[in-house]
Design an enzyme around this catalytic site. Sequence first.
Site, mmCIF file in Angstrom:
data_model
loop_
_atom_site.group_PDB
_atom_site.id
_atom_site.type_symbol
_atom_site.label_atom_id
_atom_site.label_comp_id
_atom_site.label_asym_id
_atom_site.label_seq_id
_atom_site.Cartn_x
_atom_site.Cartn_y
_atom_site.Cartn_z
ATOM 1 N N CYS A 89 -3.251 12.971 -4.249
ATOM 2 C CA CYS A 89 -3.019 12.162 -3.056
ATOM 3 C C CYS A 89 -3.917 12.616 -1.910
ATOM 4 O O CYS A 89 -3.879 12.057 -0.827
ATOM 5 C CB CYS A 89 -1.549 12.227 -2.637
ATOM 6 S SG CYS A 89 -0.989 13.886 -2.185
ATOM 7 N N LYS A 106 0.821 -1.220 0.000
ATOM 8 C CA LYS A 106 0.000 0.000 0.000
ATOM 9 C C LYS A 106 0.852 1.266 0.000
ATOM 10 O O LYS A 106 0.329 2.352 -0.258
ATOM 11 C CB LYS A 106 -0.964 -0.003 1.180
ATOM 12 C CG LYS A 106 -0.338 0.145 2.536
ATOM 13 C CD LYS A 106 -1.420 0.189 3.619
ATOM 14 C CE LYS A 106 -0.825 0.357 5.004
ATOM 15 N NZ LYS A 106 -1.881 0.440 6.039
ATOM 16 N N ASP A 107 2.166 1.152 0.274
ATOM 17 C CA ASP A 107 3.056 2.311 0.236
ATOM 18 C C ASP A 107 3.608 2.586 -1.156
ATOM 19 O O ASP A 107 4.254 3.618 -1.368
ATOM 20 C CB ASP A 107 4.247 2.106 1.189
ATOM 21 C CG ASP A 107 3.855 2.158 2.643
ATOM 22 O OD1 ASP A 107 2.783 2.717 2.960
ATOM 23 O OD2 ASP A 107 4.622 1.629 3.472
ATOM 24 N N ARG A 147 -8.001 7.912 3.907
ATOM 25 C CA ARG A 147 -9.068 6.925 3.672
ATOM 26 C C ARG A 147 -9.759 6.582 4.986
ATOM 27 O O ARG A 147 -11.001 6.598 5.060
ATOM 28 C CB ARG A 147 -8.475 5.651 3.045
ATOM 29 C CG ARG A 147 -9.480 4.496 2.929
ATOM 30 C CD ARG A 147 -8.769 3.200 2.559
ATOM 31 N NE ARG A 147 -7.781 2.815 3.560
ATOM 32 C CZ ARG A 147 -8.038 2.059 4.620
ATOM 33 N NH1 ARG A 147 -9.253 1.598 4.850
ATOM 34 N NH2 ARG A 147 -7.069 1.747 5.473
ATOM 35 N N ARG A 148 -8.978 6.275 6.017
ATOM 36 C CA ARG A 148 -9.586 5.949 7.307
ATOM 37 C C ARG A 148 -10.364 7.140 7.861
ATOM 38 O O ARG A 148 -11.457 6.987 8.399
ATOM 39 C CB ARG A 148 -8.515 5.486 8.296
ATOM 40 C CG ARG A 148 -7.948 4.108 7.964
ATOM 41 C CD ARG A 148 -6.847 3.709 8.927
ATOM 42 N NE ARG A 148 -6.328 2.386 8.599
ATOM 43 C CZ ARG A 148 -5.047 2.056 8.620
ATOM 44 N NH1 ARG A 148 -4.133 2.958 8.963
ATOM 45 N NH2 ARG A 148 -4.657 0.834 8.312
ATOM 46 N N ARG A 198 0.666 9.929 13.711
ATOM 47 C CA ARG A 198 1.737 9.300 12.956
ATOM 48 C C ARG A 198 2.582 8.436 13.875
ATOM 49 O O ARG A 198 2.474 8.476 15.079
ATOM 50 C CB ARG A 198 2.633 10.368 12.307
ATOM 51 C CG ARG A 198 1.976 11.233 11.246
ATOM 52 C CD ARG A 198 1.829 10.552 9.898
ATOM 53 N NE ARG A 198 3.031 9.833 9.505
ATOM 54 C CZ ARG A 198 4.117 10.391 8.955
ATOM 55 N NH1 ARG A 198 4.163 11.692 8.745
ATOM 56 N NH2 ARG A 198 5.149 9.640 8.609
ATOM 57 N N ARG A 201 1.968 4.523 18.151
ATOM 58 C CA ARG A 201 0.535 4.845 18.127
ATOM 59 C C ARG A 201 -0.194 4.209 19.309
ATOM 60 O O ARG A 201 -1.081 4.823 19.912
ATOM 61 C CB ARG A 201 -0.078 4.394 16.802
ATOM 62 C CG ARG A 201 0.497 5.134 15.608
ATOM 63 C CD ARG A 201 -0.265 4.846 14.337
ATOM 64 N NE ARG A 201 0.607 4.900 13.182
ATOM 65 C CZ ARG A 201 0.191 4.872 11.925
ATOM 66 N NH1 ARG A 201 -1.104 4.777 11.669
ATOM 67 N NH2 ARG A 201 1.045 4.915 10.928
#
Length: 313
Positions: free
Chosen positions: A249, A90-91, A138-139, A156, A162
């Site tokens: 983006c 996904k990166d 997206r989240r 981040r 986190r």
Amino acid sequence: MVQSSATGTALRIGSRGSPLALAQAHEVRDRLAAVHGFEAAAIEVCAIRTSGDRIQDRMLADVGGKGLFTKEIEEALRDGAIDLAVHSAKDMPTILADDLALAAFLRREDARDAFISRIAGTLGELAAGSVVGTASLRRQALIKRLRPDLAVTPLRGNVDTRLRKLDEGVVDATLLALAGLKRLGRAAAATAVMSLDDFPPAVGQGAIAIEVRADDTRAHTLLAAIDDEDTATALAAERAFLAVLDGSCRTPIAGHAIVTDGAVAFRGMILNPDGSEAHETRRRGSRAEAAALGADAGRELKARAPANFFAHG
């Protein structure tokens, strides 16, 4: 900066230096060693600090997007400092330079997102006004779509960072990829698992991608033995979908393909950052059609969205 974790001679693998990234690199190392009869210690893992790792105080969309997690690793690949680059799929930018290629994907882990909170069992149980931390647009959009009464703030850092911020009360909840938790042996940290229907994943989520120099025939040959065909097919659909839409983006995009009995089922979605508007579509077809299905789905959503939909920020 490249730091070696072994003195190897067979292959050099480049990776980000986070615990999750290194776990993924070691998984690739172990699979290559097993299938080709190498000693694992003969495959060197090199930790490379990327721009995305250095910049922790801003959303990635504000400073260049997800390519910041691959730039320095790809430079090391071009320079010959490493032979393989291991990334979270996904990166990966949707368009690669001509001299680089994605040669293999490991079998995909669970693509779903994990909800994590110390005060609520599910996203739906959070009190109005609760703060959810995430670095993902997206989240953010999906959270606001389901719970417009919640506050979303940037969060981040690696998984441990986190979770520590969650424990410290910086946020009331967060969401992380379940695949990453599983690879770190931290699946028990998930309070609940989000459904694919309500919370479709990022393109490539749960998959490990391996990048090489396009003309490196040895690397291509070695990696062919560990490439998972179903994952590669699913990612062909997802990445083709994203490539059509990737003009900004700042646009939240979800895309997920499942391969079953030779057929590909794909679902794609685009959203406003505040979750107030969403457009989605589905496709189904053969393996051979995977990329075409994803691209067609992307064109449909691009045509359906209002003219200003991709002009956020």
